[in-house]
Write a protein that holds these residues in place. Structure first.
Motif: not given
Length: 154
Positions: A72, A74, A76, A96, A98, A102, A138-141, A144, A146
């Motif tokens: 995945k 992230r 921002c 984007v 991991q 970024h 995509i892992g939306l964050v 802290d 998910e």
């Protein structure tokens, strides 16, 4: 981009971005070409962005190639504002990556002068990123926690 000199510059610029770990032209210029004066590197960067019509979706695909192919990613979302005398520049940016790595993926210049983006601006920008990355990557964050779910991509 068919111009060989511009292709070479773009590859050097991307490497300089990574080496400098910065997006400010004066910082990136220090890593661009050691054979010329720093001021020449800065002018070359400025001229490139002033004179070249870039396809940002193609650049986003290029940046994506720098990231791991699995796992995945992230996203921002951030908005930044710069003032150059009377000129105000507002940029809505998505990075984007991991872990700690970024990179800028896509950005839009905002027309407003209020220093804020609206929900429509943010959603439109994220839709472009989903188009480039695909929903599955995509892992939306947020903070802290998910979140999985893409109701706003309808």
């Amino acid at each position: 981009m068919r111009n060989l000199a511009r292709q070479k510059f773009v590859s050097q610029f991307i490497i300089a971005l990574i080496k400098s770990r910065n997006v400010q032209f004066c910082e990136v210029a220090q890593h661009l070409n050691d054979a010329v004066k720093l001021a020449s590197n800065e002018t070359r960067i400025q001229d490139f962005f002033r004179e070249t019509d870039l396809n940002y979706l193609v650049l986003a695909q290029l940046v994506l190639g720098l990231l791991p192919a699995q796992g995945k990613l992230r996203l921002c979302l951030d908005r930044t504002e710069w003032d150059f005398g009377q000129c105000q520049v507002n940029i809505l940016l998505v990075t984007v990556g991991q872990g700690a790595f970024h990179v800028p993926l896509y950005w839009e210049l905002l027309d407003n002068r209020s220093g804020n983006s609206n929900a429509a601006d943010r959603i439109a920008l994220l839709r472009v990123c989903v188009q480039v990355l695909g929903k599955d990557r995509i892992g939306l964050v947020l903070g802290d926690r998910e979140f999985v779910g893409y109701a706003w991509f309808k």
